[in-house]
Design a protein around this motif. Structure first.
Motif, short mmCIF file in Angstrom:
data_model
loop_
_atom_site.label_atom_id
_atom_site.label_comp_id
_atom_site.label_asym_id
_atom_site.label_seq_id
_atom_site.Cartn_x
_atom_site.Cartn_y
_atom_site.Cartn_z
N GLY A 77 0.78 -1.22 0.00
CA GLY A 77 0.00 0.00 0.00
C GLY A 77 0.81 1.27 0.00
O GLY A 77 0.24 2.37 0.07
N LYS A 78 2.14 1.20 -0.11
CA LYS A 78 2.98 2.40 -0.05
C LYS A 78 3.93 2.53 -1.23
O LYS A 78 4.08 3.61 -1.78
CB LYS A 78 3.78 2.41 1.26
N THR A 79 4.60 1.46 -1.61
CA THR A 79 5.63 1.54 -2.63
C THR A 79 5.00 1.60 -4.02
O THR A 79 4.18 0.74 -4.37
CB THR A 79 6.57 0.32 -2.55
N PRO A 80 5.37 2.57 -4.85
CA PRO A 80 4.81 2.64 -6.20
C PRO A 80 5.44 1.59 -7.12
O PRO A 80 6.58 1.16 -6.92
CB PRO A 80 5.16 4.06 -6.66
N ILE A 81 4.70 1.19 -8.11
CA ILE A 81 5.19 0.22 -9.10
C ILE A 81 5.78 1.01 -10.26
O ILE A 81 5.07 1.42 -11.19
CB ILE A 81 4.05 -0.69 -9.59
N ASP A 82 7.07 1.25 -10.21
CA ASP A 82 7.72 2.09 -11.23
C ASP A 82 8.91 1.41 -11.87
O ASP A 82 9.71 2.07 -12.55
CB ASP A 82 8.16 3.41 -10.60
N LYS A 83 9.07 0.09 -11.68
CA LYS A 83 10.22 -0.61 -12.25
C LYS A 83 9.91 -2.09 -12.37
O LYS A 83 8.91 -2.58 -11.83
CB LYS A 83 11.47 -0.39 -11.41
N LEU A 84 10.77 -2.80 -13.06
CA LEU A 84 10.71 -4.25 -13.20
C LEU A 84 12.07 -4.81 -12.79
O LEU A 84 13.10 -4.36 -13.30
CB LEU A 84 10.38 -4.64 -14.64
N SER A 85 12.06 -5.77 -11.86
CA SER A 85 13.32 -6.24 -11.26
C SER A 85 13.40 -7.75 -11.33
O SER A 85 12.38 -8.45 -11.29
CB SER A 85 13.41 -5.78 -9.80
N ILE A 86 14.64 -8.24 -11.41
CA ILE A 86 14.93 -9.67 -11.36
C ILE A 86 15.91 -9.92 -10.22
O ILE A 86 16.95 -9.26 -10.12
CB ILE A 86 15.53 -10.17 -12.68
N LEU A 87 15.58 -10.86 -9.36
CA LEU A 87 16.45 -11.22 -8.24
C LEU A 87 17.63 -12.05 -8.75
O LEU A 87 17.43 -13.05 -9.46
CB LEU A 87 15.66 -11.99 -7.19
N LEU A 88 18.83 -11.65 -8.40
CA LEU A 88 20.04 -12.36 -8.84
C LEU A 88 20.56 -13.31 -7.78
O LEU A 88 21.12 -14.37 -8.11
CB LEU A 88 21.13 -11.35 -9.22
N SER A 89 20.43 -12.96 -6.51
CA SER A 89 20.91 -13.82 -5.43
C SER A 89 20.11 -13.51 -4.18
O SER A 89 19.56 -12.41 -4.03
CB SER A 89 22.41 -13.61 -5.17
N GLY A 90 20.06 -14.48 -3.26
CA GLY A 90 19.31 -14.30 -2.03
C GLY A 90 17.89 -14.84 -2.13
O GLY A 90 17.54 -15.57 -3.07
N ARG A 91 17.06 -14.45 -1.16
CA ARG A 91 15.67 -14.88 -1.14
C ARG A 91 14.82 -13.78 -0.54
O ARG A 91 15.20 -13.14 0.45
CB ARG A 91 15.51 -16.17 -0.33
N VAL A 92 13.66 -13.56 -1.15
CA VAL A 92 12.74 -12.51 -0.73
C VAL A 92 11.42 -13.16 -0.32
O VAL A 92 10.89 -14.03 -1.03
CB VAL A 92 12.51 -11.48 -1.85
N ARG A 93 10.87 -12.72 0.82
CA ARG A 93 9.63 -13.25 1.35
C ARG A 93 8.48 -12.32 0.98
O ARG A 93 8.57 -11.10 1.17
CB ARG A 93 9.73 -13.38 2.87
N VAL A 94 7.40 -12.89 0.45
CA VAL A 94 6.23 -12.11 0.03
C VAL A 94 5.10 -12.37 1.02
O VAL A 94 4.74 -13.53 1.26
CB VAL A 94 5.79 -12.49 -1.40
N THR A 95 4.54 -11.31 1.60
CA THR A 95 3.45 -11.41 2.56
C THR A 95 2.36 -10.42 2.19
O THR A 95 2.61 -9.40 1.53
CB THR A 95 3.93 -11.13 3.99
#
Length: 302
Positions: free
Chosen positions: A156-174
């Protein structure tokens, strides 16, 4: 009246026997030398080359070898000066083309992260290094990082202004504090949000993306990427394929979250599944939960 003397001296009739065509009186007892056949073999292999930098190197390398062998074969016969001249000139042109393509291939080099990204995602789709170089240039060649337990996007805060690809690590979606799925390397970070918006629309994230460890990613700004798509429709089709394939993989990973009232797992791929927004009075934990079906209609009192 007698005809003039010069008509008597010159015979203007056509002597059909005077016109003769060259005929092979006898075949050679021995075929041409091995260089002649080797030259033609190289020429045949050369014309089997493909496209791109490596295809051009393959093409001009075998053509150069073929013309070189042909020029050596022509040099052995003093009566084939023209054949030698043309073969050697074509050999020199092929050598120049090989040097030119090798120089261009060496100039198209990327960092290790971008090279691994190309090998994993773009190379299998047949994207040439030239087109991939345009993609890298659109991202300014910058590798971004996310520290452990930091947010890439907030619900509800961050604008959608880019397209990104994760190269390393892990991201949790909630969403609303509930875990949805993890994002692993070489997956898009915001593919559903990107695909849901038109180029002229703006939006904000409906989920929270938090890094579970130190992560690296590459991103493209919306405006720059759409300008690239407008110039090169081929790149636009490649990104559309990658984004929608990423969405499908994430959708299938949500099957474990779709649980019915009896405890069975519901397949999101079935057409009968749909999501209906609950009333405001109901709790929000019904997300991705299939409503129960009544086996018997309620009986009215008699």
């Amino acid at each position: 009246m007698d005809p003039p003397d010069y008509f008597q001296l010159e015979n203007l009739t056509l002597d059909r026997g005077a016109i003769t065509y060259p005929v092979c009186m006898e075949w050679k007892e021995k075929p041409e030398g091995s260089l002649f056949h080797l030259a033609n073999i190289f020429l045949v292999l050369g014309f089997m080359g493909g496209s791109g930098f490596y295809g051009s190197l393959y093409l001009f390398s075998f053509l150069g070898l073929g013309f070189f062998c042909s020029s050596i074969w022509a040099w052995s016969d003093a009566c084939t000066t023209d054949t030698f001249s043309w073969s050697f000139a074509l050999f020199a042109i092929c050598v120049l083309q090989i040097v030119h393509v090798a120089y261009r291939l060496r100039s198209v080099t990327f960092d290790k992260e971008y090279q691994d990204l190309y090998n994993y995602m773009f190379k299998r789709l047949g994207v040439s290094l030239t087109h991939y170089g345009m993609v890298v240039a659109c991202s300014d060649g910058v590798i971004h990082t996310i520290e452990n337990d930091h947010c890439f996007a907030m619900e509800g805060k961050t604008p959608i202004d880019k397209l990104s690809i994760l190269l390393s690590g892990r991201v949790r979606v909630t969403v609303n504090g509930e875990f949805l799925h993890d994002i692993h390397p070489y997956q898009f970070l915001e593919s559903p949000e990107w695909d849901s918006l038109r180029p002229a629309e703006e939006g904000i994230f409906q989920v929270t993306l938090r890094a579970e460890n130190s992560c690296k990613y590459v991103c493209w700004r919306r405006k720059k990427l759409y300008l690239l798509f407008a110039k090169h429709r081929y790149i636009a089709k490649v990104f559309a394929l990658l984004v929608r394939n990423d969405i499908a993989e994430k959708l299938f990973s949500l099957n474990d979250k779709a649980v019915g009232g009896c405890g069975f797992r519901y397949d999101l791929r079935l057409p009968s599944f749909c999501y209906v927004a609950p009333p405001e009075s109901e709790p929000t934990d019904v997300y991705l939960r299939v409503p129960e079906k009544r086996t018997h209609p309620p009986q009215t009192p008699t």
